[in-house]
Design a protein around this motif. Structure first.
Motif, PDB file in Angstrom:
ATOM      1  N   SER A 179     -12.476   4.960   7.732  1.00  0.00           N
ATOM      2  CA  SER A 179     -12.615   3.882   7.753  1.00  0.00           C
ATOM      3  C   SER A 179     -14.108   3.073   6.791  1.00  0.00           C
ATOM      4  N   ARG A 197      -2.147   9.131  -1.083  1.00  0.00           N
ATOM      5  CA  ARG A 197      -2.153   7.416  -1.288  1.00  0.00           C
ATOM      6  C   ARG A 197      -0.940   7.020   0.329  1.00  0.00           C
ATOM      7  N   SER A 198       0.025   7.497   0.804  1.00  0.00           N
ATOM      8  CA  SER A 198       0.512   6.990   1.973  1.00  0.00           C
ATOM      9  C   SER A 198      -1.118   6.757   2.804  1.00  0.00           C
ATOM     10  N   GLY A 199      -0.843   8.041   3.061  1.00  0.00           N
ATOM     11  CA  GLY A 199      -2.215   7.797   3.913  1.00  0.00           C
ATOM     12  C   GLY A 199      -2.903   6.765   3.870  1.00  0.00           C
ATOM     13  N   THR A 254      -2.876   3.786   2.536  1.00  0.00           N
ATOM     14  CA  THR A 254      -1.289   2.911   2.345  1.00  0.00           C
ATOM     15  C   THR A 254      -2.048   2.414   3.905  1.00  0.00           C
ATOM     16  N   ARG A 255      -2.062   3.175   4.723  1.00  0.00           N
ATOM     17  CA  ARG A 255      -1.351   3.089   6.090  1.00  0.00           C
ATOM     18  C   ARG A 255      -3.019   2.091   6.545  1.00  0.00           C
ATOM     19  N   LEU A 256      -4.162   2.959   6.102  1.00  0.00           N
ATOM     20  CA  LEU A 256      -5.292   2.467   6.323  1.00  0.00           C
ATOM     21  C   LEU A 256      -5.744   1.359   5.726  1.00  0.00           C
ATOM     22  N   ASP A 264      -3.685  -0.661   5.513  1.00  0.00           N
ATOM     23  CA  ASP A 264      -3.062  -2.068   6.183  1.00  0.00           C
ATOM     24  C   ASP A 264      -3.684  -2.279   7.210  1.00  0.00           C
ATOM     25  N   ARG A 265      -4.222  -1.230   7.890  1.00  0.00           N
ATOM     26  CA  ARG A 265      -5.271  -1.410   9.161  1.00  0.00           C
ATOM     27  C   ARG A 265      -6.017  -2.427   9.105  1.00  0.00           C
ATOM     28  N   ARG A 285      -5.475  -5.913   8.375  1.00  0.00           N
ATOM     29  CA  ARG A 285      -5.424  -6.702   9.333  1.00  0.00           C
ATOM     30  C   ARG A 285      -6.352  -7.307   9.956  1.00  0.00           C
ATOM     31  N   ARG A 304      -6.006  -6.863  -0.654  1.00  0.00           N
ATOM     32  CA  ARG A 304      -5.132  -6.191  -2.220  1.00  0.00           C
ATOM     33  C   ARG A 304      -5.261  -7.339  -2.788  1.00  0.00           C
TER      34      ARG A 304
END
Length: 136
Positions: free
Chosen positions: A27, A55-57, A59-61, A63-64, A67, A73
């Protein structure tokens, strides 16, 4: 041996950032990359390459981080499928708080372990290695 040193240093940095700022190293890296980018924003694909995540990793990061209010975005006007990750003011503040901890860790776990001549040699070798891996 190179991998052991890298893992040891990153584990120390991660632990220090988590304890002091509740901020994982990945992060911190994302926030740092965004802070250095023009308008504090990068396309998600470009950011993934800079922080060495899939890219998926990423995206999850993101997202956090979104939040937590550290990143937002934004749609890309020139490409309807593209998205930007944008550093928020709260993200910039969190990065500013965490940076002294990160820099102290780099100094303690890397720079202070080496002598002044060795730091120059390491810089030269890492630059050469990075260039060789970029070329292949």
């Amino acid at each position: 041996m190179l991998q052991r040193a890298q893992v040891r240093i990153t584990r120390h940095l991660e632990a220090e950032l988590l304890v002091a700022h509740d901020l994982p190293l990945a992060s911190y890296d994302v926030l740092s990359q965004l802070a250095e980018a023009p308008e504090r924003r990068l396309r998600m694909n470009d950011l993934a390459g800079r922080v060495l995540l899939s890219r998926s990793g990423l995206t999850r990061l993101i997202d956090r981080l979104q939040r937590d209010g550290l990143v937002s975005r934004e749609a890309c006007e020139s490409d309807a499928r593209g998205l930007f990750a944008v550093l928020t003011d709260a993200g910039a503040a969190r990065l500013a708080e965490a940076t002294p901890t990160y820099l102290r860790g780099v100094r303690a776990h890397f720079l202070d372990v080496l002598g002044p001549d060795e730091i120059g040699h390491v810089r030269e070798l890492v630059t050469r290695l990075a260039g060789a891996t970029d070329a292949s």
